[in-house]
Design a protein around this motif. Structure first.
Motif, PDB file in Angstrom:
ATOM      1  N   ASP A 111       2.350-168.684 101.862  1.00  0.00           N
ATOM      2  CA  ASP A 111       3.175-169.176 100.763  1.00  0.00           C
ATOM      3  C   ASP A 111       3.854-168.043  99.996  1.00  0.00           C
ATOM      4  O   ASP A 111       4.601-168.284  99.049  1.00  0.00           O
ATOM      5  CB  ASP A 111       2.321-170.006  99.794  1.00  0.00           C
ATOM      6  N   GLY A 112       3.594-166.819 100.412  1.00  0.00           N
ATOM      7  CA  GLY A 112       4.240-165.693  99.745  1.00  0.00           C
ATOM      8  C   GLY A 112       3.517-165.194  98.507  1.00  0.00           C
ATOM      9  O   GLY A 112       3.944-164.227  97.891  1.00  0.00           O
ATOM     10  N   ARG A 113       2.425-165.854  98.132  1.00  0.00           N
ATOM     11  CA  ARG A 113       1.683-165.372  96.963  1.00  0.00           C
ATOM     12  C   ARG A 113       0.904-164.129  97.349  1.00  0.00           C
ATOM     13  O   ARG A 113       0.175-164.114  98.343  1.00  0.00           O
ATOM     14  CB  ARG A 113       0.718-166.460  96.444  1.00  0.00           C
ATOM     15  N   LEU A 114       1.040-163.101  96.550  1.00  0.00           N
ATOM     16  CA  LEU A 114       0.396-161.826  96.873  1.00  0.00           C
ATOM     17  C   LEU A 114      -1.105-161.909  96.670  1.00  0.00           C
ATOM     18  O   LEU A 114      -1.580-162.362  95.622  1.00  0.00           O
ATOM     19  CB  LEU A 114       0.949-160.706  95.997  1.00  0.00           C
ATOM     20  N   THR A 115      -1.828-161.456  97.682  1.00  0.00           N
ATOM     21  CA  THR A 115      -3.282-161.354  97.554  1.00  0.00           C
ATOM     22  C   THR A 115      -3.701-159.898  97.376  1.00  0.00           C
ATOM     23  O   THR A 115      -4.758-159.617  96.834  1.00  0.00           O
ATOM     24  CB  THR A 115      -3.970-161.944  98.794  1.00  0.00           C
ATOM     25  N   ALA A 116      -2.863-159.005  97.850  1.00  0.00           N
ATOM     26  CA  ALA A 116      -3.201-157.578  97.744  1.00  0.00           C
ATOM     27  C   ALA A 116      -1.957-156.769  97.428  1.00  0.00           C
ATOM     28  O   ALA A 116      -0.883-157.012  97.992  1.00  0.00           O
ATOM     29  CB  ALA A 116      -3.803-157.082  99.063  1.00  0.00           C
ATOM     30  N   LEU A 117      -2.125-155.839  96.503  1.00  0.00           N
ATOM     31  CA  LEU A 117      -1.042-154.905  96.194  1.00  0.00           C
ATOM     32  C   LEU A 117      -1.670-153.519  96.057  1.00  0.00           C
ATOM     33  O   LEU A 117      -2.514-153.301  95.187  1.00  0.00           O
ATOM     34  CB  LEU A 117      -0.333-155.308  94.895  1.00  0.00           C
ATOM     35  N   ILE A 118      -1.280-152.636  96.939  1.00  0.00           N
ATOM     36  CA  ILE A 118      -1.783-151.256  96.875  1.00  0.00           C
ATOM     37  C   ILE A 118      -0.589-150.322  96.737  1.00  0.00           C
ATOM     38  O   ILE A 118       0.380-150.429  97.496  1.00  0.00           O
ATOM     39  CB  ILE A 118      -2.574-150.902  98.158  1.00  0.00           C
ATOM     40  N   HIS A 119      -0.638-149.467  95.755  1.00  0.00           N
ATOM     41  CA  HIS A 119       0.422-148.460  95.609  1.00  0.00           C
ATOM     42  C   HIS A 119      -0.261-147.138  95.277  1.00  0.00           C
ATOM     43  O   HIS A 119      -0.918-147.015  94.243  1.00  0.00           O
ATOM     44  CB  HIS A 119       1.405-148.860  94.491  1.00  0.00           C
ATOM     45  N   THR A 120      -0.131-146.193  96.159  1.00  0.00           N
ATOM     46  CA  THR A 120      -0.708-144.869  95.897  1.00  0.00           C
ATOM     47  C   THR A 120       0.385-143.828  96.066  1.00  0.00           C
ATOM     48  O   THR A 120       1.393-144.061  96.731  1.00  0.00           O
ATOM     49  CB  THR A 120      -1.860-144.546  96.864  1.00  0.00           C
ATOM     50  N   SER A 121       0.175-142.693  95.426  1.00  0.00           N
ATOM     51  CA  SER A 121       1.209-141.665  95.494  1.00  0.00           C
ATOM     52  C   SER A 121       0.583-140.281  95.532  1.00  0.00           C
ATOM     53  O   SER A 121      -0.520-140.064  95.028  1.00  0.00           O
ATOM     54  CB  SER A 121       2.121-141.764  94.271  1.00  0.00           C
ATOM     55  N   VAL A 122       1.326-139.371  96.118  1.00  0.00           N
ATOM     56  CA  VAL A 122       1.015-137.949  96.028  1.00  0.00           C
ATOM     57  C   VAL A 122       2.250-137.280  95.449  1.00  0.00           C
ATOM     58  O   VAL A 122       3.363-137.473  95.957  1.00  0.00           O
ATOM     59  CB  VAL A 122       0.697-137.336  97.409  1.00  0.00           C
TER      60      VAL A 122
END
Lengths: 159, 333, 764
Positions: free
Chosen positions: C306-317
């Motif tokens: 359905d397009g609903r987000l279950t996971a959001l990961i954002h990492t950066s260097v």
């Protein structure tokens, strides 16, 4: 040291100058005409644009000594409707590139009026479209991003 | 900038006499390249001879249908001249694709011929550069070389020639007229530029005491155009550029001139491609075959290998548009 | 320029109007004097000598050739320089310490910490002699191994607890597990290069000593902090230093901290006893002023069908310098934009032997929103859902990380208006499906997001008997139109014509203003100006009330309004008095109100109030400016050249003070974002840490021909938690731009470019 005469904004000025001094530095540091700006000192930004005998040039790459007896117009010598158009269309933010943009625009209008083409001129076309203005003004960088306002100001004056 | 003596030459005879007498002298025209190079201490002449007052500003029609352009004609004036716009669109377009209007108002034809590379390692006094300091090495090889050459390169230098105008002149079989105290001589553009080899600091056939006085361009009847591909829409050096003239008769290529910019140490006349094209059907397949033949010897580096494909695509696109035009196909947007 | 319909105000107000900026005449006639344009008799010029190694020790300096140049007055090196006190350690307890760009004590050390660090200053009678001298100084070094290759240093990055005014990490649920379990997911790596601000005015300083008093003309975004810093470094009282910055030729963050040029100009003036001017060369700006960090980012998104987000990961260097700089809030927006069940944000930092990074327009967010928004577009592609629809399905009611309230959030409205005005419905979703002759056409969208903060500002306002007003505050004007906006605010608050207000700024002799950063300046000053105007009105009313025959006798402030150059009763609009009448009767040429304390306990209290408000705001709600970016690109089918052909942005920036200057500033951010997306990159040679394109010919900022008409809309709904309801606008509009372009390029070509800039070689 060389002594040379130059007409600057309608007045003949005498300069005692080393031959390696640029026209830009001569204007700014010797004649205190600081309206002409230094942005890169290498012909890559257009902030130093002045009119030499009515043609726009980058004064940073011009040796002052080469412009003996020439007629130089800087922003301080300009009274032109485009200045008000720049204000009305918000064609600047910080104001540092503005003198160059205005001198360049005046030179550009003269070039276009004389029938000189640009890289986007289609054969037979004579109008000054937005694409024409943008191409012809591309030698003047504006980091504040006031390009839309500058183009609008020029369009208004060109009408 | 190193201090220098300044001499303004009133006529050609004086100019060549002064330059012959001074061991480390340079002519200055518009100054758009030389002033920058002097400010960066890459050029350090003891004497600068100003030639902007010499009477070399005429554009004349030649009896055989060609054009003679004085060396001090400014780039903007050349591009706008009626003869150039009508007979040599490729030349007008090439000039207008280069630099900015301000620089074109200053720069002269002779100066444009002598532009030096914009390789950042050439410009950076802290870097190794065989062109700037012979024998010091080349930091561009193994460094940032996205803008560098893929044709005619050597292990000592991969710099490009930055001019647009000269690419058109290469396609047009122009001749450079030079003068010195020894007299006048004419150098075909094809022989004017040198490839880097082991001596990248030697860039042209010009002797240090010679003055470029004019450029002659023979007659051109084929439709021509210039296509420049770059990172900005304007005011940037070419990644690849193509100067082309193409005559198509009954679907067959009957005349073709092709030169490339941004890919070599000199404006690159594409003789291999021309040989493939002449007499071949004017089709995308021929254009592609010709482009492949020209780029066959190209040597890419990690950053600039793309130029090999880009040059081929740009050749094909430019020829296709010229061919469509000579076939009367409507111009695409 | 259009805005959504709002209720028409009861009378003509200056706020909201598109008034021409007050400095227009000065700037269009060349009269505006910038930092390098203050004339002084006996002025000398300075030029820098830069180190050519990334890390090392100076073993020798030969200045003989330089000293022999006609006109050279002095070659100042670590062997003969006046003693400077070390830079103060940076501490959140004293915000002015943040102005130290680096910890290096220039010319007081033989250590070199980055390629480009100044190792000598040449002072001369002329600009040309100074530069010539600098070129002739010979420096030898003992070189040490240096960490200069960002890609190679990725593995050495350390997790960050904090970033600029924000958290360095955040976690909700188990995002990795949710990602693994998600029926639809993307897991992507993005990279962005270093950038430089490239304000067209190179950094410039004119410094003049008079005994132990120092005057500095500087293009500065933080005159008060820089003044304090200079006082500390030169060991003189703060009151002995005056910094003026009436005009700043562009800043974008690059003039927010104190870089070596400023300090060394003052030092050169001290050493030579002459007024000294130094404008950095363009190369000098690249070598001695930090820029935006490069980044390596991971964005992973998991969703149900359905397009609903279950996971959001954002990492950066990202990187900093070993001698300064720090983390940027790359993953900041990811914590606020999408209603994901599980969230993991982590910023990592590696310290390198390079010039420290510094803030550049939307530090962190500008590059973070590129990765995040491009990834959301990729997920939309995986799901086969329209990218706007996907965003709307995941638009949160409360802050996704912790359930805090949004102070203000109108992203749905922004997208709805933008889609309609842009003609989003005409987009055919299939990549490569839209063409115009030889051009492949693509459309893309992205969300813009930038948090709002406020600093303290000391302001005085003086109302004279003739009805004119002078507002004084030592803020900075880099082109945002600060003086114009504050004049509009004061005019409305005091009920005088806009033309009657003069705003003085850009001078440390004025009450201490906020730094120009974090999109905070206008709101910060407005808060104090509103208070000052209220105080003024109170005082004037007090004068009226003390007079027996004033129609305002017995009135309270709540019962009157300021209009038509005076105070009038709300219950009887025809009853009131002009300021002139009140003040002249009272025998007062003017009344004045001051907000904020300049020194001692009052200043400390101001600082404490700032931190208290900042922390309480952070606890109570999430506030930010946001917007929807729409773009159309054209890609040449043969060469891969990308041109932006259309742009539309709808912004939720609270109340807009000046319709004209606000639109310009929003456009400016988009223009810079287009540069970031398509052409800008600072090339740092990984072999030696040297910037190899230190000029405007090789670092490609957009030119006129690159920029199409940019259509700006804003929603003009006040944010209830901000003074006058205004949110900062300086930075929000650069966010999302690169993401929108990357998505549009994919729509045009079917190619995903996850490495900025999107140059044509990546599309061949």
């Amino acid at each position: 040291m060389v002594t040379l005469r130059m007409r600057v904004n309608g007045t003949t000025r005498s300069l005692d100058i080393e031959p390696w001094v640029s026209l830009l530095d001569a204007l700014r540091e010797q004649l205190d005409l600081t309206g002409t700006k230094k942005g890169c000192d290498q012909g890559a930004c257009g902030a130093c644009t002045v009119l030499a005998d009515g043609e726009r040039i980058n004064s940073c790459l011009a040796l002052a000594v080469q412009y003996e007896d020439r007629d130089i117009t800087t922003i301080e010598g300009i009274t032109h409707p485009i200045q008000q158009a720049f204000i009305e269309h918000d064609g600047f933010q910080c104001g540092y590139c503005t003198s160059g943009q205005i001198c360049s625009a005046i030179g550009m209008l003269a070039e276009h009026g004389a029938g000189m083409p640009s890289a986007v001129t289609e054969p037979g076309a004579t109008g000054l479209s937005e694409a024409e203005i943008r191409e012809r003004m591309s030698g003047n960088l504006c980091r504040c991003g006031a390009y839309n306002g500058i183009v609008d100001a020029i369009k208004e004056v060109a009408r | 900038m190193k201090p220098f003596a300044y001499v303004s030459a009133p006529d050609v005879a004086t100019a060549v006499r002064v330059i012959a007498a001074e061991p480390n002298a340079k002519f200055i025209g518009g100054g758009t390249n030389l002033v920058d190079l002097m400010r960066e201490d890459i050029e350090q002449p003891d004497t600068v001879v100003d030639i902007t007052r010499l009477p070399l500003t005429e554009i004349e029609e030649l009896p055989g249908g060609g054009v003679r352009v004085g060396a001090l004609v400014r780039n903007s004036h050349l591009a706008a001249h009626r003869l150039i716009r009508t007979r040599y669109p490729v030349l007008s377009q090439a000039i207008l694709a280069g630099a900015s209007a301000q620089l074109r108002n200053m720069a002269t034809v002779g100066g444009n011929l002598l532009q030096r590379t914009r390789c950042p390692y050439f410009y950076d006094g802290a870097a190794a550069c065989n062109k700037r300091v012979p024998g010091s090495g080349c930091d561009a090889i193994g460094g940032f070389n996205r803008n560098h050459a893929v044709l005619g390169v050597s292990d000592d230098c991969i710099a490009t020639h930055p001019s647009d105008m000269c690419v058109a002149l290469a396609a047009l079989d122009a001749t450079v007229e030079v003068q010195s105290v020894r007299g006048l001589r004419r150098v075909p553009l094809a022989d004017f530029y040198r490839l880097p080899g082991g001596t990248p600091h030697l860039e042209t056939a010009l002797e240090p005491d010679e003055l470029i006085t004019a450029v002659e361009v023979p007659e051109l009847t084929a439709p021509s155009s210039y296509r420049k591909v770059r990172d900005r829409a304007s005011y940037a050096f070419a990644l690849v550029s193509v100067a082309a003239a193409l005559e198509v008769t009954d679907g067959v290529v009957t005349d073709v001139r092709l030169a490339l910019g941004g890919v070599a140490a000199k404006p690159w006349r594409a003789r291999q491609a021309e040989a493939v094209l002449l007499g071949a059907p004017a089709t995308d397949e021929s254009f592609r075959r010709a482009a492949e033949a020209e780029l066959e010897p190209a040597v890419g580096r990690p950053d600039n290998t793309f130029k090999i494909e880009l040059a081929q695509r740009t050749i094909v696109a430019t020829l296709r548009r010229l061919s469509d035009r000579s076939l009367g196909v409507g111009r695409m947007a | 320029m259009t805005t959504t319909e709002t209720q028409s105000p009861p009378r003509e107000r200056a706020v909201g109007q598109g008034i021409d900026r007050v400095d227009g005449p000065e700037k269009t006639t060349g009269k505006a004097r910038f930092a390098a344009e203050f004339p002084y008799p006996d002025l000398a010029y300075a030029a820098l000598v830069h180190a050519t190694v990334a890390r090392g020790r100076i073993t020798g300096i030969d200045a003989k050739a330089a000293e022999a140049v006609t006109g050279v007055l002095s070659v100042i090196t670590h062997l003969n320089a006046p003693v400077l006190k070390p830079a103060p350690a940076r501490s959140m307890l004293d915000l002015s310490t943040m102005v130290s760009a680096t910890s290096v004590n220039y010319l007081n050390t033989d250590e070199v910490h980055w390629d480009g660090q100044p190792v000598a200053v040449v002072v001369a009678e002329s600009l040309e002699a100074a530069r010539r001298g600098a070129a002739l100084v010979e420096v030898t070094y003992q070189e040490f191994p240096a960490a200069v290759d960002f890609a190679a240093e990725e593995a050495n990055a350390k997790p960050q607890k904090n970033s600029l005014l924000g958290a360095g990490s955040a976690k909700k649920g188990d995002a990795e597990a949710a990602l693994a379990a998600a029926p639809v997911s993307v897991d992507l790596r993005f990279t962005t290069p270093p950038h430089n601000h490239n304000a067209i005015e190179p950094h410039a300083t004119t410094a003049i000593w008079d005994g132990d008093r120092l005057t500095v003309h500087e293009g500065s975004q933080a005159i008060a902090w820089m003044r304090k810093h200079l006082a500390l470094r030169f060991g003189i009282p703060e009151r002995n230093v005056r910094m003026t910055s009436p005009y700043v030729g562009g800043g974008f963050g690059g003039k927010g901290l104190i870089w070596p040029g400023t300090i060394l100009t003052a030092l050169a003036a001290r050493a030579t006893g002459r007024p000294v001017r130094m404008m950095l060369t363009r190369e000098g700006v690249y070598r001695t002023v930090g820029g935006r960090t490069p980044s390596i980012q991971r964005v992973a998104l998991g969703a149900g069908q359905d397009g609903r987000l279950t996971a959001l990961i954002h990492t950066s260097v990202t990187r900093s310098g070993k001698v300064g700089g720090g983390p940027e809030q790359v993953t900041g927006a990811a914590g606020h934009l999408y209603d994901a069940e599980n969230i993991l944000l982590q910023q990592n930092l590696v310290e390198m032997d390079l010039i420290p990074n510094t803030f550049m327009r939307a530090p962190g967010e500008a590059i973070g929103t590129f990765a995040l928004e491009a990834a959301v577009d990729e997920l939309a592609g995986e799901l086969g859902v329209d990218p706007i629809e996907l965003r709307m399905r995941n638009e949160p009611a409360r802050n996704p990380l912790d359930g805090k309230r949004f102070a203000h959030r109108m992203l749905r409205e922004a997208y709805a208006l933008g889609a309609e005005r842009f003609g989003w419905a005409e987009r055919t979703p299939e990549p490569g499906s839209m063409r115009d002759g030889r051009w492949l056409v693509g459309m893309g969208v992205a969300t813009a997001y930038h948090p709002s903060v406020q600093f303290t500002a000391n302001v005085t306002a003086r109302l004279s008997a003739d009805g004119t007003v002078v507002v004084r505050c030592g803020f900075q004007e880099m082109g945002m139109g600060g003086a114009t906006a504050q004049a509009q605010i004061a005019a409305d608050e005091l009920g005088v014509p806009y033309e009657a207000v003069r705003v003085e700024y850009g001078d440390t002799d004025l009450p201490t203003g906020p730094m120009a950063g974090g999109s905070a300046q206008t709101a910060s000053i407005a808060a104090s100006l509103l208070a000052a105007c209220a105080k003024l009105k109170g005082e004037v009313l007090g004068l009226a009330r003390r007079s027996g025959d004033s129609p305002l006798r017995g009135q309270r402030l709540a019962g009157v309004e300021a209009r038509d150059g005076g105070l009038y009763r709300l219950d009887r609009p025809d009853s009131g008095e002009s300021y002139e009448a009140i003040l002249s009767r009272a025998g007062r040429p003017y009344v004045e109100a001051a907000i904020g304390a300049e020194s001692g306990l009052g200043a400390v209290a101001g600082q404490v109030r700032f931190m208290a408000k900042f922390l309480s705001d952070q606890r109570r709600w999430v506030k930010a400016a946001c917007g929807a970016q729409f773009c159309e690109v054209r890609v040449d089918q043969d060469t891969g050249e990308v041109r932006v052909s259309r742009w539309l942005g709808v912004f939720d920036v609270g109340r807009v003070i000046n319709a004209k200057t606000a639109a310009s500033q929003l456009r400016g951010g988009i223009v810079m974002g287009i540069g970031m997306a398509l052409s800008e990159e600072t090339l740092v040679d990984p072999r030696n840490g040297r910037v190899m394109n230190p000029g405007l010919g090789d670092y490609h900022v957009p030119v006129h021909a690159d920029i199409p008409p940019i259509d700006i809309h804003y929603l003009d709904e006040p944010d209830p938690t901000m003074p006058l309801g205004l949110l900062g606008i300086g930075e929000v509009s650069i966010t999302g731009v690169a993401g929108a372009i990357a998505s549009a390029v994919h729509h045009a070509t079917g190619k995903r470019v996850r490495d900025l800039p999107i140059t044509l070689d990546k599309l061949l």
